[in-house]
Design a protein around this motif. Structure first.
Motif, PDB file in Angstrom:
ATOM      1  N   ALA A  76     -41.441 140.366  10.911  1.00 50.22           N
ATOM      2  CA  ALA A  76     -42.310 139.209  11.445  1.00 50.22           C
ATOM      3  C   ALA A  76     -42.268 139.758  13.071  1.00 50.22           C
ATOM      4  O   ALA A  76     -41.565 140.087  13.389  1.00 50.22           O
ATOM      5  N   PRO A  77     -43.210 139.228  13.764  1.00 50.31           N
ATOM      6  CA  PRO A  77     -43.261 139.621  15.236  1.00 50.31           C
ATOM      7  C   PRO A  77     -41.841 138.990  15.766  1.00 50.31           C
ATOM      8  O   PRO A  77     -41.681 137.952  15.769  1.00 50.31           O
ATOM      9  N   GLY A  78     -41.188 139.882  16.720  1.00 46.61           N
ATOM     10  CA  GLY A  78     -40.196 139.524  17.293  1.00 46.61           C
ATOM     11  C   GLY A  78     -38.924 139.577  16.675  1.00 46.61           C
ATOM     12  O   GLY A  78     -37.851 138.863  16.945  1.00 46.61           O
ATOM     13  N   SER A  79     -38.835 140.087  15.371  1.00 52.00           N
ATOM     14  CA  SER A  79     -37.724 139.889  14.286  1.00 52.00           C
ATOM     15  C   SER A  79     -37.457 140.994  13.911  1.00 52.00           C
ATOM     16  O   SER A  79     -38.213 142.057  14.109  1.00 52.00           O
ATOM     17  N   GLN A  80     -36.082 141.103  13.160  1.00 57.38           N
ATOM     18  CA  GLN A  80     -35.819 142.339  12.697  1.00 57.38           C
ATOM     19  C   GLN A  80     -36.307 142.487  11.309  1.00 57.38           C
ATOM     20  O   GLN A  80     -36.717 141.533  10.796  1.00 57.38           O
ATOM     21  N   ARG A  81     -36.433 143.744  10.699  1.00 54.89           N
ATOM     22  CA  ARG A  81     -36.735 143.937   9.462  1.00 54.89           C
ATOM     23  C   ARG A  81     -35.841 143.480   8.610  1.00 54.89           C
ATOM     24  O   ARG A  81     -34.761 143.877   8.750  1.00 54.89           O
ATOM     25  N   VAL A  82     -36.219 142.871   7.352  1.00 54.16           N
ATOM     26  CA  VAL A  82     -35.454 142.162   6.570  1.00 54.16           C
ATOM     27  C   VAL A  82     -35.817 142.535   5.157  1.00 54.16           C
ATOM     28  O   VAL A  82     -37.152 142.646   4.879  1.00 54.16           O
ATOM     29  N   LEU A  83     -34.619 142.470   4.178  1.00 52.02           N
ATOM     30  CA  LEU A  83     -35.026 142.772   2.838  1.00 52.02           C
ATOM     31  C   LEU A  83     -35.830 141.429   2.120  1.00 52.02           C
ATOM     32  O   LEU A  83     -35.391 140.393   2.263  1.00 52.02           O
ATOM     33  N   VAL A  84     -36.791 141.797   1.364  1.00 46.42           N
ATOM     34  CA  VAL A  84     -37.430 140.895   0.646  1.00 46.42           C
ATOM     35  C   VAL A  84     -37.040 140.900  -0.945  1.00 46.42           C
ATOM     36  O   VAL A  84     -36.633 140.058  -1.646  1.00 46.42           O
ATOM     37  N   ALA A  85     -37.052 142.173  -1.442  1.00 42.00           N
ATOM     38  CA  ALA A  85     -36.754 142.193  -2.895  1.00 42.00           C
ATOM     39  C   ALA A  85     -36.506 143.722  -3.071  1.00 42.00           C
ATOM     40  O   ALA A  85     -37.149 144.886  -2.344  1.00 42.00           O
ATOM     41  N   ILE A  86     -35.632 144.199  -3.980  1.00 38.16           N
ATOM     42  CA  ILE A  86     -35.194 145.520  -4.469  1.00 38.16           C
ATOM     43  C   ILE A  86     -35.168 145.563  -5.897  1.00 38.16           C
ATOM     44  O   ILE A  86     -34.507 144.664  -6.391  1.00 38.16           O
ATOM     45  N   THR A  87     -35.483 146.612  -6.174  1.00 31.94           N
ATOM     46  CA  THR A  87     -35.392 147.054  -7.800  1.00 31.94           C
ATOM     47  C   THR A  87     -34.698 148.245  -7.954  1.00 31.94           C
ATOM     48  O   THR A  87     -35.152 149.092  -7.192  1.00 31.94           O
ATOM     49  N   ARG A  88     -33.625 148.548  -8.771  1.00 33.92           N
ATOM     50  CA  ARG A  88     -32.915 149.573  -9.098  1.00 33.92           C
ATOM     51  C   ARG A  88     -33.511 150.109 -10.537  1.00 33.92           C
ATOM     52  O   ARG A  88     -32.836 149.474 -11.685  1.00 33.92           O
ATOM     53  N   PRO A  89     -34.092 151.277 -10.853  1.00 34.98           N
ATOM     54  CA  PRO A  89     -34.395 151.647 -11.868  1.00 34.98           C
ATOM     55  C   PRO A  89     -33.363 152.208 -13.077  1.00 34.98           C
ATOM     56  O   PRO A  89     -33.396 151.938 -14.124  1.00 34.98           O
ATOM     57  N   ASN A  90     -32.358 152.543 -12.382  1.00 38.77           N
ATOM     58  CA  ASN A  90     -31.134 153.096 -13.147  1.00 38.77           C
ATOM     59  C   ASN A  90     -30.441 151.729 -13.891  1.00 38.77           C
ATOM     60  O   ASN A  90     -30.153 151.951 -15.242  1.00 38.77           O
ATOM     61  N   THR A  91     -30.326 150.554 -13.279  1.00 38.43           N
ATOM     62  CA  THR A  91     -29.880 149.561 -13.945  1.00 38.43           C
ATOM     63  C   THR A  91     -30.682 148.484 -14.332  1.00 38.43           C
ATOM     64  O   THR A  91     -30.383 147.440 -15.090  1.00 38.43           O
ATOM     65  N   GLY A  92     -31.920 148.555 -13.790  1.00 37.19           N
ATOM     66  CA  GLY A  92     -32.712 147.368 -14.063  1.00 37.19           C
ATOM     67  C   GLY A  92     -32.492 146.087 -13.238  1.00 37.19           C
ATOM     68  O   GLY A  92     -33.330 145.211 -13.466  1.00 37.19           O
ATOM     69  N   SER A  93     -31.572 146.309 -12.306  1.00 39.01           N
ATOM     70  CA  SER A  93     -31.324 145.034 -11.641  1.00 39.01           C
ATOM     71  C   SER A  93     -32.424 144.694 -10.602  1.00 39.01           C
ATOM     72  O   SER A  93     -32.836 145.591  -9.909  1.00 39.01           O
ATOM     73  N   GLN A  94     -32.470 143.419 -10.034  1.00 36.65           N
ATOM     74  CA  GLN A  94     -33.544 143.253  -9.074  1.00 36.65           C
ATOM     75  C   GLN A  94     -32.825 142.202  -8.343  1.00 36.65           C
ATOM     76  O   GLN A  94     -31.739 141.352  -8.602  1.00 36.65           O
ATOM     77  N   THR A  95     -32.876 142.199  -6.928  1.00 35.32           N
ATOM     78  CA  THR A  95     -32.256 141.242  -5.855  1.00 35.32           C
ATOM     79  C   THR A  95     -33.569 140.821  -4.946  1.00 35.32           C
ATOM     80  O   THR A  95     -34.458 141.502  -4.459  1.00 35.32           O
ATOM     81  N   TYR A  96     -33.388 139.459  -4.734  1.00 37.86           N
ATOM     82  CA  TYR A  96     -34.427 138.781  -3.902  1.00 37.86           C
ATOM     83  C   TYR A  96     -33.839 138.076  -2.527  1.00 37.86           C
ATOM     84  O   TYR A  96     -32.733 137.607  -2.925  1.00 37.86           O
ATOM     85  N   ALA A  97     -34.709 138.073  -1.578  1.00 39.03           N
ATOM     86  CA  ALA A  97     -34.093 137.214  -0.529  1.00 39.03           C
ATOM     87  C   ALA A  97     -34.093 135.831  -1.110  1.00 39.03           C
ATOM     88  O   ALA A  97     -35.021 135.420  -1.983  1.00 39.03           O
ATOM     89  N   ASP A  98     -33.221 134.909  -0.433  1.00 37.67           N
ATOM     90  CA  ASP A  98     -33.378 133.501  -0.726  1.00 37.67           C
ATOM     91  C   ASP A  98     -34.664 132.970  -0.682  1.00 37.67           C
ATOM     92  O   ASP A  98     -35.080 132.018  -1.260  1.00 37.67           O
ATOM     93  N   SER A  99     -35.188 133.374   0.573  1.00 36.54           N
ATOM     94  CA  SER A  99     -36.681 132.798   0.916  1.00 36.54           C
ATOM     95  C   SER A  99     -37.630 132.896  -0.118  1.00 36.54           C
ATOM     96  O   SER A  99     -38.573 132.089   0.170  1.00 36.54           O
ATOM     97  N   VAL A 100     -37.470 133.960  -0.969  1.00 36.49           N
ATOM     98  CA  VAL A 100     -38.935 134.310  -1.639  1.00 36.49           C
ATOM     99  C   VAL A 100     -38.247 133.974  -3.099  1.00 36.49           C
ATOM    100  O   VAL A 100     -39.290 134.212  -4.279  1.00 36.49           O
ATOM    101  N   LYS A 101     -37.287 133.647  -3.522  1.00 35.86           N
ATOM    102  CA  LYS A 101     -36.728 133.491  -4.851  1.00 35.86           C
ATOM    103  C   LYS A 101     -37.741 132.520  -5.501  1.00 35.86           C
ATOM    104  O   LYS A 101     -37.712 131.385  -5.115  1.00 35.86           O
TER     105      LYS A 101
END
Length: 119
Positions: free
Chosen positions: A39-64
């Protein structure tokens, strides 16, 4: 690995939007793919990530519960389905891939796509 995002735009609060990320190059070497936002004036932050090898996914609390990350390996595509959008979700969204080559870890970024949510 090269990444190209698409699907951003201007929407109203409560609307949905789907972002796409097209990967090319050494896609079989990708260990993880995700979405970040800045966002303007803010740092780049993680929203969501997926790991193909394990199938795991992680989400930021703000978008869960509102955002869903998915990947179509056959098409070398990754998606971010965003529902119930809020003005706070306004940001430039970046696609990211972590990949290995000759035992070393690398990262690639897309050029970003703007998402604007009006109240």
């Amino acid at each position: 690995v090269q990444l190209v995002e698409s699907g951003g735009g201007l929407v109203q609060a409560g609307d949905s939007l789907r972002l796409s990320c097209a990967a090319s190059g050494s896609t079989t070497s990708i260990n993880a793919m995700g979405w970040y936002r800045q966002a303007p004036g803010s740092q780049r932050v993680l929203v969501a990530i997926t790991r193909p090898n394990t199938g795991s996914q992680t989400y930021a609390d703000s978008v869960k519960g509102r955002f869903t990350i998915s990947r179509d390996n056959a098409k070398n595509m990754m998606y971010l389905q965003m529902n119930s959008l809020k003005p706070d979700d306004t940001a430039v969204y970046y696609c990211y891939a972590a990949w290995t080559s000759s035992g070393s870890l690398f990262g690639s970024w897309g050029q970003g796509t703007q998402v604007t949510v009006s109240s």
